[in-house]
Design a protein around this motif. Sequence first.
Motif, PDB file in Angstrom:
ATOM      1  N   GLU A  44       0.827  -1.204   0.000  1.00 27.51           N
ATOM      2  CA  GLU A  44       0.000   0.000   0.000  1.00 27.51           C
ATOM      3  C   GLU A  44       0.863   1.258   0.000  1.00 27.51           C
ATOM      4  N   ASP A  45       1.923   1.262   0.836  1.00 20.81           N
ATOM      5  CA  ASP A  45       2.809   2.428   0.920  1.00 20.81           C
ATOM      6  C   ASP A  45       3.482   2.733  -0.415  1.00 20.81           C
ATOM      7  N   ILE A  46       3.893   1.677  -1.116  1.00 24.13           N
ATOM      8  CA  ILE A  46       4.604   1.861  -2.379  1.00 24.13           C
ATOM      9  C   ILE A  46       3.621   2.040  -3.544  1.00 24.13           C
ATOM     10  N   GLY A  47       2.436   1.462  -3.386  1.00 22.04           N
ATOM     11  CA  GLY A  47       1.451   1.526  -4.459  1.00 22.04           C
ATOM     12  C   GLY A  47       1.623   0.406  -5.469  1.00 22.04           C
ATOM     13  N   ILE A  48       1.930  -0.800  -4.936  1.00 16.61           N
ATOM     14  CA  ILE A  48       2.145  -1.958  -5.811  1.00 16.61           C
ATOM     15  C   ILE A  48       1.292  -3.130  -5.334  1.00 16.61           C
ATOM     16  N   ASN A  49       1.309  -4.196  -6.098  1.00 16.73           N
ATOM     17  CA  ASN A  49       0.567  -5.407  -5.774  1.00 16.73           C
ATOM     18  C   ASN A  49       1.208  -6.118  -4.576  1.00 16.73           C
ATOM     19  N   MET A  50       0.380  -6.682  -3.715  1.00 20.55           N
ATOM     20  CA  MET A  50       0.886  -7.412  -2.535  1.00 20.55           C
ATOM     21  C   MET A  50       1.765  -8.596  -2.931  1.00 20.55           C
ATOM     22  N   HIS A  51       1.474  -9.227  -4.063  1.00 22.61           N
ATOM     23  CA  HIS A  51       2.249 -10.391  -4.500  1.00 22.61           C
ATOM     24  C   HIS A  51       3.705 -10.024  -4.793  1.00 22.61           C
ATOM     25  N   THR A  52       3.913  -8.783  -5.213  1.00 25.44           N
ATOM     26  CA  THR A  52       5.268  -8.312  -5.492  1.00 25.44           C
ATOM     27  C   THR A  52       6.082  -8.244  -4.201  1.00 25.44           C
ATOM     28  N   VAL A  53       5.496  -7.692  -3.157  1.00 22.76           N
ATOM     29  CA  VAL A  53       6.164  -7.615  -1.849  1.00 22.76           C
ATOM     30  C   VAL A  53       6.358  -9.024  -1.296  1.00 22.76           C
ATOM     31  N   ASN A  54       5.331  -9.848  -1.422  1.00 20.58           N
ATOM     32  CA  ASN A  54       5.396 -11.220  -0.928  1.00 20.58           C
ATOM     33  C   ASN A  54       6.545 -11.982  -1.586  1.00 20.58           C
ATOM     34  N   LYS A  55       6.741 -11.764  -2.876  1.00 18.49           N
ATOM     35  CA  LYS A  55       7.826 -12.433  -3.597  1.00 18.49           C
ATOM     36  C   LYS A  55       9.188 -12.011  -3.037  1.00 18.49           C
TER      37      LYS A  55
END
Length: 129
Positions: A44-55
């Motif tokens: 949310e902070d970066i404005g990207i998909n959660m799956h990207t952070v999860n990866k």
Amino acid sequence: MLLKIDFESDIPIYMQIKNAILQGIAKGDLSPGENLPSVRQLAEDIGINMHTVNKAYNLLKNDGFLTIDRRKGAIINDKISSPTEEYKVLLEENLKSTIAEAICKGVSEGEFLTTCNNIFNTYKEGTKK
């Protein structure tokens, strides 16, 4: 935790996140036992998909830098393992490509080694914090 993401970069966002966290650990900005933002919060902070952070988090977990707990979230490991032979082979392969590219771009050996020493010392100093 402050991450700088370059959305125009050829480096995938998950790798930018992984690299930023590794650099934070190496510099001492992220301490063993420290909690990272939740996957949802960082996305949310970066404005990207959660799956990207999860990866990114899962790659760091697989490499032994993070522990992921359902209740506590992602935590910097207090005991990071020693380098394995597999890691040393991978490191050498990565360095071969980096050195080859530097030579092709006209970087001298002295310049390359000075740059490496400066970066290494920056991180080494961070681990003494």
